[in-house]
Design a protein around this motif. Structure first.
Motif, PDB file in Angstrom:
ATOM      1  N   GLU A  88       7.994  -7.532  -2.559  1.00  0.00           N
ATOM      2  CA  GLU A  88       6.967  -6.560  -2.190  1.00  0.00           C
ATOM      3  C   GLU A  88       5.575  -7.087  -2.530  1.00  0.00           C
ATOM      4  O   GLU A  88       4.629  -6.893  -1.764  1.00  0.00           O
ATOM      5  CB  GLU A  88       7.205  -5.211  -2.881  1.00  0.00           C
ATOM      6  CG  GLU A  88       6.197  -4.162  -2.430  1.00  0.00           C
ATOM      7  CD  GLU A  88       6.501  -2.759  -2.919  1.00  0.00           C
ATOM      8  OE1 GLU A  88       5.704  -1.853  -2.640  1.00  0.00           O
ATOM      9  OE2 GLU A  88       7.546  -2.574  -3.582  1.00  0.00           O
ATOM     10  N   ARG A  92       2.570  -7.654   0.052  1.00  0.00           N
ATOM     11  CA  ARG A  92       1.236  -7.093  -0.196  1.00  0.00           C
ATOM     12  C   ARG A  92       0.171  -8.173  -0.082  1.00  0.00           C
ATOM     13  O   ARG A  92      -0.923  -7.945   0.453  1.00  0.00           O
ATOM     14  CB  ARG A  92       1.200  -6.441  -1.582  1.00  0.00           C
ATOM     15  CG  ARG A  92      -0.082  -5.652  -1.853  1.00  0.00           C
ATOM     16  CD  ARG A  92      -0.075  -5.028  -3.244  1.00  0.00           C
ATOM     17  NE  ARG A  92       1.071  -4.162  -3.415  1.00  0.00           N
ATOM     18  CZ  ARG A  92       2.061  -4.385  -4.281  1.00  0.00           C
ATOM     19  NH1 ARG A  92       2.043  -5.452  -5.063  1.00  0.00           N
ATOM     20  NH2 ARG A  92       3.062  -3.543  -4.373  1.00  0.00           N
ATOM     21  N   TYR A 136       4.553   7.536  -3.619  1.00  0.00           N
ATOM     22  CA  TYR A 136       5.199   6.444  -2.887  1.00  0.00           C
ATOM     23  C   TYR A 136       6.680   6.345  -3.246  1.00  0.00           C
ATOM     24  O   TYR A 136       7.542   6.294  -2.358  1.00  0.00           O
ATOM     25  CB  TYR A 136       4.480   5.130  -3.181  1.00  0.00           C
ATOM     26  CG  TYR A 136       5.184   3.911  -2.623  1.00  0.00           C
ATOM     27  CD1 TYR A 136       5.187   3.661  -1.257  1.00  0.00           C
ATOM     28  CD2 TYR A 136       5.840   3.014  -3.467  1.00  0.00           C
ATOM     29  CE1 TYR A 136       5.820   2.537  -0.735  1.00  0.00           C
ATOM     30  CE2 TYR A 136       6.475   1.895  -2.963  1.00  0.00           C
ATOM     31  CZ  TYR A 136       6.457   1.664  -1.602  1.00  0.00           C
ATOM     32  OH  TYR A 136       7.100   0.550  -1.096  1.00  0.00           O
ATOM     33  N   PRO A 151       8.959  -1.421   3.368  1.00  0.00           N
ATOM     34  CA  PRO A 151       7.864  -0.625   2.813  1.00  0.00           C
ATOM     35  C   PRO A 151       7.085  -1.407   1.751  1.00  0.00           C
ATOM     36  O   PRO A 151       7.668  -2.164   0.972  1.00  0.00           O
ATOM     37  CB  PRO A 151       8.593   0.571   2.182  1.00  0.00           C
ATOM     38  CG  PRO A 151       9.934   0.026   1.802  1.00  0.00           C
ATOM     39  CD  PRO A 151      10.264  -1.058   2.802  1.00  0.00           C
ATOM     40  N   VAL A 152       5.770  -1.235   1.733  1.00  0.00           N
ATOM     41  CA  VAL A 152       4.898  -1.933   0.791  1.00  0.00           C
ATOM     42  C   VAL A 152       3.824  -0.960   0.309  1.00  0.00           C
ATOM     43  O   VAL A 152       3.076  -0.410   1.128  1.00  0.00           O
ATOM     44  CB  VAL A 152       4.202  -3.148   1.436  1.00  0.00           C
ATOM     45  CG1 VAL A 152       3.417  -3.923   0.384  1.00  0.00           C
ATOM     46  CG2 VAL A 152       5.200  -4.045   2.142  1.00  0.00           C
ATOM     47  N   GLN A 153       3.728  -0.761  -0.984  1.00  0.00           N
ATOM     48  CA  GLN A 153       2.648   0.077  -1.523  1.00  0.00           C
ATOM     49  C   GLN A 153       1.390  -0.765  -1.661  1.00  0.00           C
ATOM     50  O   GLN A 153       1.417  -1.855  -2.232  1.00  0.00           O
ATOM     51  CB  GLN A 153       3.026   0.669  -2.873  1.00  0.00           C
ATOM     52  CG  GLN A 153       1.963   1.616  -3.413  1.00  0.00           C
ATOM     53  CD  GLN A 153       2.381   2.292  -4.713  1.00  0.00           C
ATOM     54  OE1 GLN A 153       3.226   1.762  -5.449  1.00  0.00           O
ATOM     55  NE2 GLN A 153       1.820   3.447  -4.996  1.00  0.00           N
ATOM     56  N   ILE A 154       0.274  -0.252  -1.140  1.00  0.00           N
ATOM     57  CA  ILE A 154      -1.009  -0.940  -1.247  1.00  0.00           C
ATOM     58  C   ILE A 154      -1.813  -0.386  -2.414  1.00  0.00           C
ATOM     59  O   ILE A 154      -2.345  -1.114  -3.233  1.00  0.00           O
ATOM     60  CB  ILE A 154      -1.829  -0.797   0.052  1.00  0.00           C
ATOM     61  CG1 ILE A 154      -1.015  -1.314   1.252  1.00  0.00           C
ATOM     62  CG2 ILE A 154      -3.150  -1.545  -0.070  1.00  0.00           C
ATOM     63  CD1 ILE A 154      -0.649  -2.784   1.173  1.00  0.00           C
ATOM     64  N   ARG A 155      -1.897   0.926  -2.486  1.00  0.00           N
ATOM     65  CA  ARG A 155      -2.562   1.615  -3.605  1.00  0.00           C
ATOM     66  C   ARG A 155      -1.899   2.971  -3.740  1.00  0.00           C
ATOM     67  O   ARG A 155      -0.977   3.296  -2.994  1.00  0.00           O
ATOM     68  CB  ARG A 155      -4.069   1.752  -3.341  1.00  0.00           C
ATOM     69  CG  ARG A 155      -4.417   2.303  -1.969  1.00  0.00           C
ATOM     70  CD  ARG A 155      -5.920   2.430  -1.809  1.00  0.00           C
ATOM     71  NE  ARG A 155      -6.582   1.152  -1.915  1.00  0.00           N
ATOM     72  CZ  ARG A 155      -6.696   0.269  -0.929  1.00  0.00           C
ATOM     73  NH1 ARG A 155      -6.156   0.544   0.260  1.00  0.00           N
ATOM     74  NH2 ARG A 155      -7.326  -0.856  -1.088  1.00  0.00           N
ATOM     75  N   ASN A 156      -2.336   3.767  -4.714  1.00  0.00           N
ATOM     76  CA  ASN A 156      -1.650   5.030  -4.983  1.00  0.00           C
ATOM     77  C   ASN A 156      -1.569   5.940  -3.764  1.00  0.00           C
ATOM     78  O   ASN A 156      -0.579   6.650  -3.586  1.00  0.00           O
ATOM     79  CB  ASN A 156      -2.348   5.781  -6.128  1.00  0.00           C
ATOM     80  CG  ASN A 156      -1.944   5.250  -7.486  1.00  0.00           C
ATOM     81  OD1 ASN A 156      -0.982   4.480  -7.607  1.00  0.00           O
ATOM     82  ND2 ASN A 156      -2.672   5.636  -8.519  1.00  0.00           N
ATOM     83  N   GLU A 158      -1.872   4.943  -0.480  1.00  0.00           N
ATOM     84  CA  GLU A 158      -1.687   4.237   0.786  1.00  0.00           C
ATOM     85  C   GLU A 158      -0.497   3.288   0.699  1.00  0.00           C
ATOM     86  O   GLU A 158      -0.325   2.568  -0.282  1.00  0.00           O
ATOM     87  CB  GLU A 158      -2.949   3.447   1.125  1.00  0.00           C
ATOM     88  CG  GLU A 158      -2.893   2.747   2.468  1.00  0.00           C
ATOM     89  CD  GLU A 158      -4.175   1.981   2.756  1.00  0.00           C
ATOM     90  OE1 GLU A 158      -5.203   2.620   3.037  1.00  0.00           O
ATOM     91  OE2 GLU A 158      -4.156   0.745   2.684  1.00  0.00           O
ATOM     92  N   PHE A 159       0.324   3.304   1.736  1.00  0.00           N
ATOM     93  CA  PHE A 159       1.415   2.347   1.821  1.00  0.00           C
ATOM     94  C   PHE A 159       1.629   1.951   3.276  1.00  0.00           C
ATOM     95  O   PHE A 159       1.140   2.612   4.201  1.00  0.00           O
ATOM     96  CB  PHE A 159       2.704   2.901   1.200  1.00  0.00           C
ATOM     97  CG  PHE A 159       3.277   4.111   1.883  1.00  0.00           C
ATOM     98  CD1 PHE A 159       4.252   3.991   2.858  1.00  0.00           C
ATOM     99  CD2 PHE A 159       2.845   5.386   1.538  1.00  0.00           C
ATOM    100  CE1 PHE A 159       4.784   5.104   3.486  1.00  0.00           C
ATOM    101  CE2 PHE A 159       3.372   6.511   2.152  1.00  0.00           C
ATOM    102  CZ  PHE A 159       4.343   6.370   3.130  1.00  0.00           C
TER     103      PHE A 159
END
Length: 218
Positions: A88, A92, A136, A151-156, A158-159
């Motif tokens: 992940e 990112r 997320y 799935p990839v979390q970018i920030r709290n 946003e994913f």
């Protein structure tokens, strides 16, 4: 990538003139003023700003503001080039980093990311601030994700969902799929989402371009 809740921005929040992220509603307008910037630093309204794709950081315009923003920019760029430890994190970095193609190819090979496909990127933004901290993880557990979804979390708040689309899957199919995920989030977790979908890309080397498209489509 650093967001407003990261340790780094928490540190910068203690400055006399704290650094923060410009809201997305203003960031796109502010970026228009960045064309004549030096080291990513430019003025917008009454603010001194730093553009680090895809975010705009800002603080009050005062004699020390530019130096503070330059320091933040150096730390952000250094963070982007830290070798990732998980798949992940590698994804990112492909989405938000500024690596050249050779570095991106290393990540693709190291973490067994598909080298070709019919990829669409759906960028999801959480609209309700009450739920951003753990949203997320909650959503990933309830979403009916398929094997082709990454799935990839970018920030709290946003994913991204990277989807290797099947042959014949249309724009309408992708839109309906994203809408179904938004409906699931609201009905099962009381989390409101907005989504934007990129044009198709054929390799992970194009993920960063597709990510920007998805964000702009929200």
């Amino acid at each position: 990538m650093f967001d407003k809740d990261s340790d780094l921005c928490q540190i910068f929040s203690h400055l006399d003139s704290p650094i923060s992220l410009l809201p997305q509603s203003e960031a796109s307008e502010a970026i228009k003023h960045a064309k004549d910037s030096k080291d990513g630093i430019f003025r917008y309204k009454e603010l001194m700003c730093l553009y680090e794709d895809p975010d705009v950081y800002c603080t009050e315009d005062h004699p020390g503001a530019a130096d503070s923003l330059r320091m933040l920019g150096l730390l952000i760029r250094k963070n982007k080039h830290v070798s990732p430890g998980t798949r992940e994190e590698a994804l990112r970095q492909l989405l938000t980093g500024n690596d050249d193609d050779s570095e991106r190819n290393k990540l693709v090979r190291q973490f067994l990311i598909p080298m070709t496909g019919n990829f669409r990127l759906a960028v999801f933004r959480i609209e309700d601030g009450r739920h951003t901290e753990n949203a997320y993880q909650d959503l990933i557990h309830i979403f009916p994700l398929e094997e082709c979804d990454l799935p990839v979390q970018i920030r709290n708040n946003e994913f991204v969902l990277i989807r290797d689309c099947e042959k014949g899957e249309t724009d309408e199919d992708i839109a309906e799929y994203c809408l179904a995920l938004c409906d699931t989030a609201e009905s099962e977790a009381d989390i409101r989402l907005k989504a934007g979908v990129s044009s198709p890309v054929s390799t992970p080397l194009e993920f960063s371009k597709a990510y920007i498209q998805g964000r702009e489509a929200i």
